[in-house]
Design a protein around this motif. Structure first.
Motif, PDB file in Angstrom:
ATOM      1  N   LEU A  33       0.939   8.310   8.667  1.00 51.01           N
ATOM      2  CA  LEU A  33      -0.297   7.773   8.769  1.00 51.01           C
ATOM      3  C   LEU A  33      -0.625   6.401   9.321  1.00 51.01           C
ATOM      4  O   LEU A  33      -1.732   6.205  10.193  1.00 51.01           O
ATOM      5  CB  LEU A  33      -1.089   7.531   7.194  1.00 51.01           C
ATOM      6  CG  LEU A  33      -0.764   8.902   6.350  1.00 51.01           C
ATOM      7  CD1 LEU A  33      -1.155   8.701   4.854  1.00 51.01           C
ATOM      8  CD2 LEU A  33      -2.090   9.963   7.034  1.00 51.01           C
ATOM      9  N   LYS A  34       0.158   5.324   9.201  1.00 50.11           N
ATOM     10  CA  LYS A  34       0.029   4.142   9.706  1.00 50.11           C
ATOM     11  C   LYS A  34       0.161   4.404  11.366  1.00 50.11           C
ATOM     12  O   LYS A  34      -0.623   3.655  12.013  1.00 50.11           O
ATOM     13  CB  LYS A  34       1.263   3.267   9.392  1.00 50.11           C
ATOM     14  CG  LYS A  34       1.141   3.006   7.821  1.00 50.11           C
ATOM     15  CD  LYS A  34       0.110   2.225   7.510  1.00 50.11           C
ATOM     16  CE  LYS A  34       0.346   0.555   7.953  1.00 50.11           C
ATOM     17  NZ  LYS A  34      -1.056  -0.291   7.500  1.00 50.11           N
ATOM     18  N   GLU A  76       0.722  -1.053  -0.032  1.00 53.22           N
ATOM     19  CA  GLU A  76       0.085  -0.087  -0.017  1.00 53.22           C
ATOM     20  C   GLU A  76       0.558   1.148  -0.073  1.00 53.22           C
ATOM     21  O   GLU A  76       0.424   2.511  -0.327  1.00 53.22           O
ATOM     22  CB  GLU A  76      -0.985  -0.043   1.300  1.00 53.22           C
ATOM     23  CG  GLU A  76      -2.125  -1.000   1.162  1.00 53.22           C
ATOM     24  CD  GLU A  76      -3.180  -0.665   0.001  1.00 53.22           C
ATOM     25  OE1 GLU A  76      -3.061   0.451  -0.461  1.00 53.22           O
ATOM     26  OE2 GLU A  76      -3.953  -1.506  -0.397  1.00 53.22           O
ATOM     27  N   LYS A  77       2.034   1.275   0.504  1.00 50.18           N
ATOM     28  CA  LYS A  77       2.958   2.238   0.375  1.00 50.18           C
ATOM     29  C   LYS A  77       3.191   2.812  -0.914  1.00 50.18           C
ATOM     30  O   LYS A  77       3.175   3.996  -0.996  1.00 50.18           O
ATOM     31  CB  LYS A  77       4.149   2.075   1.323  1.00 50.18           C
ATOM     32  CG  LYS A  77       5.211   3.013   1.351  1.00 50.18           C
ATOM     33  CD  LYS A  77       6.640   2.596   1.847  1.00 50.18           C
ATOM     34  CE  LYS A  77       6.519   2.055   3.234  1.00 50.18           C
ATOM     35  NZ  LYS A  77       7.753   1.793   3.811  1.00 50.18           N
ATOM     36  N   TYR A 123       3.505   8.289   4.874  1.00 50.26           N
ATOM     37  CA  TYR A 123       2.760   7.179   5.040  1.00 50.26           C
ATOM     38  C   TYR A 123       3.116   6.538   6.315  1.00 50.26           C
ATOM     39  O   TYR A 123       2.067   5.876   6.918  1.00 50.26           O
ATOM     40  CB  TYR A 123       3.518   6.082   3.758  1.00 50.26           C
ATOM     41  CG  TYR A 123       2.850   4.837   3.873  1.00 50.26           C
ATOM     42  CD1 TYR A 123       1.395   4.585   3.227  1.00 50.26           C
ATOM     43  CD2 TYR A 123       3.249   3.640   4.655  1.00 50.26           C
ATOM     44  CE1 TYR A 123       0.736   3.555   3.430  1.00 50.26           C
ATOM     45  CE2 TYR A 123       2.618   2.418   4.605  1.00 50.26           C
ATOM     46  CZ  TYR A 123       1.288   2.404   3.776  1.00 50.26           C
ATOM     47  OH  TYR A 123       0.693   1.237   3.965  1.00 50.26           O
ATOM     48  N   GLU A 124       4.334   6.498   6.892  1.00 51.75           N
ATOM     49  CA  GLU A 124       4.654   5.962   8.337  1.00 51.75           C
ATOM     50  C   GLU A 124       3.762   6.607   9.128  1.00 51.75           C
ATOM     51  O   GLU A 124       3.332   6.053  10.290  1.00 51.75           O
ATOM     52  CB  GLU A 124       5.971   5.916   8.376  1.00 51.75           C
ATOM     53  CG  GLU A 124       7.001   4.999   7.608  1.00 51.75           C
ATOM     54  CD  GLU A 124       6.434   3.594   7.837  1.00 51.75           C
ATOM     55  OE1 GLU A 124       6.144   3.312   8.608  1.00 51.75           O
ATOM     56  OE2 GLU A 124       6.801   2.891   6.684  1.00 51.75           O
ATOM     57  N   PHE A 170      -7.566   5.791   6.984  1.00 54.43           N
ATOM     58  CA  PHE A 170      -6.419   6.551   7.575  1.00 54.43           C
ATOM     59  C   PHE A 170      -7.104   7.724   8.141  1.00 54.43           C
ATOM     60  O   PHE A 170      -6.795   8.268   9.248  1.00 54.43           O
ATOM     61  CB  PHE A 170      -5.751   7.162   6.449  1.00 54.43           C
ATOM     62  CG  PHE A 170      -4.520   6.231   6.102  1.00 54.43           C
ATOM     63  CD1 PHE A 170      -3.850   5.425   6.849  1.00 54.43           C
ATOM     64  CD2 PHE A 170      -4.530   5.712   4.717  1.00 54.43           C
ATOM     65  CE1 PHE A 170      -2.823   4.517   6.485  1.00 54.43           C
ATOM     66  CE2 PHE A 170      -3.547   4.886   4.110  1.00 54.43           C
ATOM     67  CZ  PHE A 170      -2.867   4.231   4.992  1.00 54.43           C
ATOM     68  N   PHE A 211       0.258   4.754  -2.041  1.00 51.75           N
ATOM     69  CA  PHE A 211      -0.048   6.108  -1.560  1.00 51.75           C
ATOM     70  C   PHE A 211       1.074   7.202  -2.099  1.00 51.75           C
ATOM     71  O   PHE A 211       0.624   8.249  -2.372  1.00 51.75           O
ATOM     72  CB  PHE A 211       0.435   6.130  -0.136  1.00 51.75           C
ATOM     73  CG  PHE A 211       0.543   7.426   0.525  1.00 51.75           C
ATOM     74  CD1 PHE A 211      -0.706   8.223   0.889  1.00 51.75           C
ATOM     75  CD2 PHE A 211       1.808   7.794   1.180  1.00 51.75           C
ATOM     76  CE1 PHE A 211      -0.434   9.404   1.121  1.00 51.75           C
ATOM     77  CE2 PHE A 211       1.982   9.118   1.620  1.00 51.75           C
ATOM     78  CZ  PHE A 211       0.691   9.892   1.789  1.00 51.75           C
ATOM     79  N   LYS A 212       2.284   6.766  -2.336  1.00 45.62           N
ATOM     80  CA  LYS A 212       2.964   7.378  -3.244  1.00 45.62           C
ATOM     81  C   LYS A 212       2.667   7.888  -4.591  1.00 45.62           C
ATOM     82  O   LYS A 212       2.687   8.962  -4.835  1.00 45.62           O
ATOM     83  CB  LYS A 212       4.524   6.781  -3.489  1.00 45.62           C
ATOM     84  CG  LYS A 212       5.644   7.649  -3.889  1.00 45.62           C
ATOM     85  CD  LYS A 212       6.897   7.207  -3.683  1.00 45.62           C
ATOM     86  CE  LYS A 212       7.940   8.124  -4.556  1.00 45.62           C
ATOM     87  NZ  LYS A 212       9.399   7.497  -4.290  1.00 45.62           N
ATOM     88  N   SER A 220       7.505  11.490   1.012  1.00 41.50           N
ATOM     89  CA  SER A 220       5.991  10.443   0.896  1.00 41.50           C
ATOM     90  C   SER A 220       6.334   9.375   1.862  1.00 41.50           C
ATOM     91  O   SER A 220       5.069   8.903   2.457  1.00 41.50           O
ATOM     92  CB  SER A 220       5.792  10.343  -0.395  1.00 41.50           C
ATOM     93  OG  SER A 220       6.907   9.456  -0.883  1.00 41.50           O
ATOM     94  N   GLU A 221       7.398   8.774   1.990  1.00 43.29           N
ATOM     95  CA  GLU A 221       7.522   7.520   2.885  1.00 43.29           C
ATOM     96  C   GLU A 221       7.268   7.787   4.329  1.00 43.29           C
ATOM     97  O   GLU A 221       6.729   7.248   5.096  1.00 43.29           O
ATOM     98  CB  GLU A 221       8.931   6.942   2.697  1.00 43.29           C
ATOM     99  CG  GLU A 221       8.784   5.398   3.256  1.00 43.29           C
ATOM    100  CD  GLU A 221      10.102   4.713   2.850  1.00 43.29           C
ATOM    101  OE1 GLU A 221      10.739   3.934   3.571  1.00 43.29           O
ATOM    102  OE2 GLU A 221      10.774   5.244   1.654  1.00 43.29           O
TER     103      GLU A 221
END
Length: 654
Positions: A274-275, A225-226, A271-272, A313, A229-230, A267-268
């Protein structure tokens, strides 16, 4: 050096020759005016401000002007050259205050917004002139901004004011010229509607692929999913290239994400974040999107909102759009309604999006602040209610180039200035995500290598609109997690350390049996190496022995040869001579054999047995040394916070 740094922090202005601001005022403004208004652009910008905004010609306010000009001249007698322009602006502000408070004019709908905007603009203009904080203005000479109210023209303002405020003033001047507040006619609507109609089939396909788990897994795999998202953020960037205010806007509808190079990509890290945020199940997660353009970009905002809601999210996403037509393609409430009307009635596979709207999970709001000449760090003072509302958010997404300039301030920063530092006091403690295609001079948070990579693509004679800061082919994805996340990230590290401890305890149990097994294997291996060592040593000894025999036997063969000569037997002499060696040859042969023996030992025995442990240790070090990431500002924050987690765990609040 201090003066140089101060120079770098000045606001951009069209007064700076050869700047993108000057290009915009002379070329882009002219093109926009000619496309949407009648008349001559040069004549328009030479029109007095009162006449543009209030139909208040100099002759109709002659007494006021004479009184204020007299006051101005009296004050200017004891002031320096810079003060002359500033005093004229002060008097103009007072006059706009009178207009704003005049009951007769206040009752007229067409004057509803202009007095506040003009007063605010001139106040900011005066403040920055006093601070000498505007690029391109020579303060050693007379600051010819205005001589009196009757002489204060639109040109005086848009050429000498900070670039951001000048743009805001220009678009309000267009609203006044088109009498928008009287007729409510969005004169930019046709271009915006075309951009929606032109792309609605593509929009529907994107939503269908989002809501279809099968389609996502087909492209990215079950657990990736990462990457999805990117890809969503890159789609936002490609959509942001569609800007109708650019001169080459027609070419911008064909841009794709792979045409854009991201100079700084957080972006990474987002994502972290958001998790991590998803672990707080008891908390209502609200995301706010400050929208930019209509058309493809407004749809990308809708797509991002559906992404957050569909993958859990966020629980709610609020769009913030402009209250009236602005910057040609900026999105309004009517534009959002037209977008929904175009796509939500055509396919049942995207009913989930309709459900989000009906249930209030996606909302659209507007506010006068989004069309004001104020930057985002002034929001708390300018509109405390909007500020308090935004501080309820879990994440604020600032879209586009104009909003980015309001976020970091439209100043001539160094390109490596920290984004986190510049946005630390914006929107309180709410984290900020800023995906932006670069379309103007301001640029921060970029490494030297990436900056010079982009710069190297420009030719020597490249025009301003084709420079890497304006051609729409370069972008940034910046993220500031803010102080609000400090304790959360510390807790995350603490939990991670505890999890690692539990895992280590389990591993220790397994290691007991594994160590015994490895010990047995090592013992067997050592036996094999011992046998090998004995074999090698035996072989070397045999070679040395043969060499010794040749050395000893050589005199015997020489003696036999000598006896043969004495007997004078030619046949025997030839026979024995074939076996005879002189002393020098024997020694040389012996040394040759010994050299081969030592070479054999050095290439097999020493690396195999003596250097075995050292080689093994070096290999392990090379395999497990981590590679530093120099491009993510968030990485340095995580390192700092992880150190704090180790040093200050006992001081964390309960």
């Amino acid at each position: 050096m201090k003066n140089k740094n101060k120079e770098k922090e000045k606001y951009f202005s069209a007064a700076e020759k050869g700047s993108f601001a000057e290009f915009t005022v002379e070329k882009r403004f002219k093109k926009i005016f000619e496309d949407y208004c009648s008349g001559n652009y040069e004549k328009f910008i030479e029109t007095p401000m009162l006449e543009i905004f209030f139909d208040d010609k100099p002759s109709s306010s002659q007494d006021i002007c004479e009184e204020e000009t007299t006051t101005q001249k009296k004050e200017e007698n004891d002031s320096d050259e810079k003060g002359k322009g500033a005093n004229a602006i002060t008097i103009t502000i007072e006059h706009f205050n009178k207009i704003k408070n005049d009951d007769e004019i206040k009752a007229k709908e067409k004057y509803k917004s202009f007095p506040n905007i003009i007063e605010l603009f001139l106040s900011l203009f005066k403040q920055k002139i006093d601070e000498q904080a505007i690029c391109g203005i020579d303060y050693s000479k007379k600051c010819e901004v205005a001589q009196s109210i009757s002489e204060l023209t639109l040109r005086d303002c848009i050429y000498n004011a900070p670039f951001f405020e000048a743009e805001v003033l220009f678009y309000h001047a267009l609203l006044a010229q088109k009498e928008y507040f009287s007729n409510k006619n969005d004169f930019f609507a046709s271009g915006k509607k075309f951009s929606i109609i032109n792309g609605n089939e593509d929009f529907i396909q994107h939503l269908k692929s989002l809501f279809s788990k099968k389609d996502r897994e087909k492209e990215f795999g079950t657990d990736d999913e990462k990457k999805y998202f990117k890809k969503s953020l890159l789609y936002c960037l490609s959509a942001n290239t569609s800007d109708l205010s650019q001169l080459n806007s027609k070419d911008r509808f064909d841009f794709k994400a792979n045409d854009i190079t991201v100079l700084c990509d957080d972006s990474e890290s987002v994502y972290e974040f958001l998790k991590t945020l998803c672990t707080e199940k008891e908390k209502h997660r609200r995301f706010d999107i400050i929208c930019d353009n209509c058309g493809k970009e407004l749809f990308s905002d809708l797509f991002l909102a559906c992404y957050f809601l569909h993958l859990k999210f966020a629980d709610e996403v609020i769009f913030h759009v402009k209250k009236y037509p602005f910057f040609v393609s900026d999105a309004t409430e009517n534009d959002f309604g037209f977008l929904l009307q175009s796509i939500l009635t055509k396919d049942k596979d995207i009913e989930e999006c309709r459900d989000y709207l009906n249930s209030g999970k996606i909302k659209v709001e507007t506010n006068d602040f989004w069309t004001s000449p104020k930057t985002f760090n002034e929001l708390e003072k300018e509109d405390s209610d909007l500020y308090k509302e935004l501080t309820k958010s879990s994440l604020i997404i600032v879209k586009g180039d104009l909003n980015y300039r309001r976020l970091v301030e439209d100043k001539n920063w160094n390109y490596d200035e920290f984004f986190i530092k510049l946005t630390e006091n914006v929107f309180g403690n709410v984290p900020i995500l800023a995906p932006r295609v670069i379309k103007s001079d301001v640029l921060v948070g970029v490494s030297s290598a990436m900056y010079h990579l982009a710069k190297s693509t420009e030719s020597v004679n490249s025009s301003i609109e084709n420079s890497f800061k304006a051609n729409g082919k370069w972008a940034v994805i910046h993220f500031n997690p803010k102080k609000k996340l400090k304790e959360k990230i510390l807790s995350f590290f603490k939990k991670k350390n505890n999890d690692n401890s539990d895992k280590n305890a389990t591993k220790d149990k397994k290691n007991v049996s594994e160590q015994k097994k490895k010990k047995k294997e090592k013992t067997a291996e050592e036996k094999i190496y011992s046998k090998g060592a004995i074999t090698v040593i035996s072989l070397i000894s045999a070679l040395l022995l043969v060499s010794f025999i040749f050395c000893v036997a050589s005199p015997v063969f020489s003696a036999i040869n000598f006896i043969a000569n004495k007997i004078n037997d030619t046949k025997n002499q030839v026979y024995f001579a074939s076996f005879a060696f002189d002393g020098k040859s024997s020694v040389d042969f012996a040394f040759l054999l010994a050299g081969y023996a030592l070479f054999f030992a050095g290439t097999i025995l020493v690396p195999k047995f003596l250097l075995k442990e050292k080689v093994s240790d070096e290999v392990k070090m090379q395999l497990f040394v981590p590679s530093p990431d120099c491009h993510s500002s968030f990485a340095s924050l995580l390192q700092e916070l992880s150190e704090q987690a180790v040093n200050h765990q006992s001081s964390l609040p309960e």
